[in-house]
Motif scaffolding. Structure first.
Motif, PDB file in Angstrom:
ATOM      1  N   CYS A 122       0.056  -7.567   1.058  1.00 58.91           N
ATOM      2  CA  CYS A 122       1.309  -7.159   1.688  1.00 58.91           C
ATOM      3  C   CYS A 122       1.774  -5.838   1.068  1.00 58.91           C
ATOM      4  N   GLU A 123       2.946  -5.399   1.457  1.00 58.89           N
ATOM      5  CA  GLU A 123       3.500  -4.152   0.917  1.00 58.89           C
ATOM      6  C   GLU A 123       3.779  -4.248  -0.581  1.00 58.89           C
ATOM      7  N   HIS A 124       4.190  -5.438  -1.037  1.00 53.30           N
ATOM      8  CA  HIS A 124       4.533  -5.610  -2.452  1.00 53.30           C
ATOM      9  C   HIS A 124       3.323  -5.459  -3.384  1.00 53.30           C
ATOM     10  N   CYS A 125       2.154  -5.839  -2.903  1.00 49.66           N
ATOM     11  CA  CYS A 125       0.954  -5.783  -3.747  1.00 49.66           C
ATOM     12  C   CYS A 125      -0.009  -4.691  -3.295  1.00 49.66           C
ATOM     13  N   ASN A 126       0.496  -3.772  -2.482  1.00 51.42           N
ATOM     14  CA  ASN A 126      -0.324  -2.669  -1.977  1.00 51.42           C
ATOM     15  C   ASN A 126      -1.539  -3.194  -1.201  1.00 51.42           C
ATOM     16  N   HIS A 127      -1.328  -4.319  -0.503  1.00 50.12           N
ATOM     17  CA  HIS A 127      -2.337  -4.962   0.354  1.00 50.12           C
ATOM     18  C   HIS A 127      -3.588  -5.408  -0.407  1.00 50.12           C
ATOM     19  N   THR A 128      -3.424  -5.721  -1.689  1.00 52.29           N
ATOM     20  CA  THR A 128      -4.551  -6.207  -2.492  1.00 52.29           C
ATOM     21  C   THR A 128      -4.515  -7.717  -2.680  1.00 52.29           C
ATOM     22  N   GLY A 129      -3.330  -8.316  -2.561  1.00 48.09           N
ATOM     23  CA  GLY A 129      -3.188  -9.740  -2.851  1.00 48.09           C
ATOM     24  C   GLY A 129      -3.070 -10.028  -4.335  1.00 48.09           C
ATOM     25  N   VAL A 130      -3.065  -8.990  -5.152  1.00 53.66           N
ATOM     26  CA  VAL A 130      -3.054  -9.150  -6.609  1.00 53.66           C
ATOM     27  C   VAL A 130      -1.755  -8.604  -7.184  1.00 53.66           C
TER      28      VAL A 130
END
Length: 116
Positions: free
Chosen positions: A43-51
């Motif tokens: 998502c936007e919060h994790c810069n689309h990494t899921g981490v």
């Protein structure tokens, strides 16, 4: 004491979703087929990494008096490990699994770092 640790990827709490788990992984970790686990999708919060950073999972072997007496040249590492677990040590895989059940990490991370 002796510490074994691994770094695992922490789930982003903003994009958690149910993690599809391969039945072979469930079998390898001796888990119920109905138990749900979660992984982040990005998502936007994790810069689309899921981490959302990393965290340590570990096991700490405290060398008690009874364990010290048990250690000698003819004893195997698995016998020492089994004795430590009987005395209350939480294995690394168990520590990681507790974090997966708390939705902090994915089950895939548990499987990746397991020691068993």
């Amino acid at each position: 004491g002796v510490l074994a640790q691994r770094l695992v990827k922490r789930n982003c709490k903003h994009c958690l979703d149910i993690e599809p788990v391969d039945p072979l992984i469930r079998h390898a970790l001796e888990l119920d087929q109905k138990e749900q686990f979660y992984a982040s999708t990005g998502c936007e919060h994790c810069n689309h990494t899921g981490v959302a950073g990393r965290m340590a999972v570990y096991e700490l072997l405290d060398v008690s008096d009874s364990l010290r007496k048990l250690i000698h040249a003819d004893i195997t590492a698995s016998e020492i490990h089994d004795h430590a677990v009987k005395e209350g040590m939480v294995p690394l895989t168990g520590n990681a699994l507790a974090k997966a059940r708390a939705k902090e990490i994915s089950l895939a991370e548990v499987y990746r770092v397991r020691l068993d």
